[in-house]
Enzyme design. Structure first.
Site, PDB file in Angstrom:
ATOM      1  N   TYR A 251      -0.587   0.572   7.457  1.00 22.83           N
ATOM      2  CA  TYR A 251      -1.339   0.955   6.596  1.00 22.83           C
ATOM      3  C   TYR A 251      -1.497  -0.126   5.543  1.00 22.83           C
ATOM      4  O   TYR A 251      -0.158   0.466   5.027  1.00 22.83           O
ATOM      5  CB  TYR A 251      -1.304   2.047   6.171  1.00 22.83           C
ATOM      6  CG  TYR A 251      -2.919   2.521   6.052  1.00 22.83           C
ATOM      7  CD1 TYR A 251      -4.236   1.719   5.784  1.00 22.83           C
ATOM      8  CD2 TYR A 251      -2.986   3.906   5.413  1.00 22.83           C
ATOM      9  CE1 TYR A 251      -5.319   2.618   5.544  1.00 22.83           C
ATOM     10  CE2 TYR A 251      -3.652   4.372   4.961  1.00 22.83           C
ATOM     11  CZ  TYR A 251      -5.523   3.595   4.952  1.00 22.83           C
ATOM     12  OH  TYR A 251      -6.373   4.436   3.559  1.00 22.83           O
TER      13      TYR A 251
ATOM     14  N   LYS B  75      -3.372  -0.348  11.173  1.00 21.31           N
ATOM     15  CA  LYS B  75      -4.734  -0.034   9.793  1.00 21.31           C
ATOM     16  C   LYS B  75      -4.772  -1.552   9.428  1.00 21.31           C
ATOM     17  O   LYS B  75      -4.105  -0.900   8.537  1.00 21.31           O
ATOM     18  CB  LYS B  75      -4.657   0.878   9.843  1.00 21.31           C
ATOM     19  CG  LYS B  75      -6.500   1.545   8.872  1.00 21.31           C
ATOM     20  CD  LYS B  75      -6.129   2.324   8.726  1.00 21.31           C
ATOM     21  CE  LYS B  75      -7.460   3.176   7.982  1.00 21.31           C
ATOM     22  NZ  LYS B  75      -7.389   4.613   7.288  1.00 21.31           N
TER      23      LYS B  75
END
Length: 293
Positions: A136, A164
């Site tokens: 992330y 992400k």
């Protein structure tokens, strides 16, 4: 590893009077999201207010989502922190629950590691984890950016399956897609960049807007994949005011406001976040109503 196209970064339902994670509201929300376009759910991420959830609350939340989901959607648990040893221990604990498909590991925040430190952190978690790892990258919150070269190196590790990307840097995201294998999943972390990232080879979105317009997000992605680019672009333009409106004040207060207005009771946000005031709520509601005109 295919985690889906539209993955909702799920809000955490809080009982408004008891200020506790609410089992009944979790059940209702999970069913709502799955019925309305979510292929997967991220639980206890940024939108789930992870900084203000205790360890025990996160475990309770994970257990209830797993039970309600019953194998229907892919489940990704947010288990990252800025402490590598604690991240490893928590990730291992979550794996023992059964029912999780992957973990989302945020870039360490506040302590500002360099790129070597970032690589070592994610590599250590991936090696120790029994669950696949999604990186992330969110420099707006973590302060440090995981550079494309670091993500490309990490993508070669067998247990790191995707990223992400919330840097908002399309050049960097394009480089990551170009220099990683086809089975490495690159997800937009910003709803408004979903279509541009698809256009350069991305896989989908880890979305906030899908709480409200999950089916429409699916329709946009499916139109693009069918080659109906103009239709996808039209849907993107129609949804853009809402995508931006959901971040008009700190996330997830706007999303919780709209869900509560629609009868999906998710309660308030926790301090230090605050709920929308009347003026902010009216403006956001007007944006949503404008989508149907």
């Amino acid at each position: 590893m295919d985690l889906g196209k539209v993955i909702t970064a799920m809000v955490t339902p809080i009982h408004p009077e008891k200020d506790k994670v609410c089992k009944k509201r979790i059940h209702h929300l999970v069913n709502h999201l799955i019925k309305n376009g979510s292929d997967g759910l991220v639980i206890a991420g940024t939108t789930g207010e992870s900084p203000t959830l205790s360890h025990d609350e996160k475990i309770k939340l994970f257990r209830q989502v797993i039970e309600t989901n019953d194998g229907r959607a892919k489940l990704i648990a947010g288990t990252g922190s800025n402490n590598t040893a604690e991240t490893i221990a928590f990730t291992k604990e979550v794996a023992t629950l059964g029912g999780m498909d992957a973990v989302l590991i945020v870039a360490p925040y506040y302590n500002k590691p360099n790129q070597d430190g970032l690589y070592a952190h994610f590599a250590a978690v991936a090696e120790a984890s029994d669950l696949p790892v999604v990186i992330y990258n969110i420099p707006g919150r973590s302060v440090v950016n995981i550079e494309p070269e670091t993500i490309i190196r990490l993508a070669k590790l067998p247990n790191i399956v995707g990223v992400k990307e919330s840097s908002g840097n399309l050049d960097n995201i394009s480089k990551i897609i170009a220099e990683t294998s086809d089975d490495f999943q690159v997800y937009s972390g910003d709803d408004s960049l979903t279509l541009p990232i698809l256009a350069v080879g991305g896989n989908g979105v880890i979305s906030v807007a899908s709480h409200i317009v999950g089916n429409e997000m699916q329709e946009m992605i499916q139109a693009f994949e069918r080659g109906e680019v103009q239709k996808a672009a039209q849907i993107h333009r129609e949804l853009l005011p809402l995508m931006n409106g959901l971040f008009s004040v700190p996330n997830p207060a706007p999303t919780k406001y709209l869900l509560n207005q629609q009868g999906i009771s998710v309660g308030p946000v926790r301090l230090p976040l605050v709920d929308l005031n009347a003026e902010q709520g009216t403006k956001l509601q007007a944006i949503l109503e404008g989508l149907s005109k």
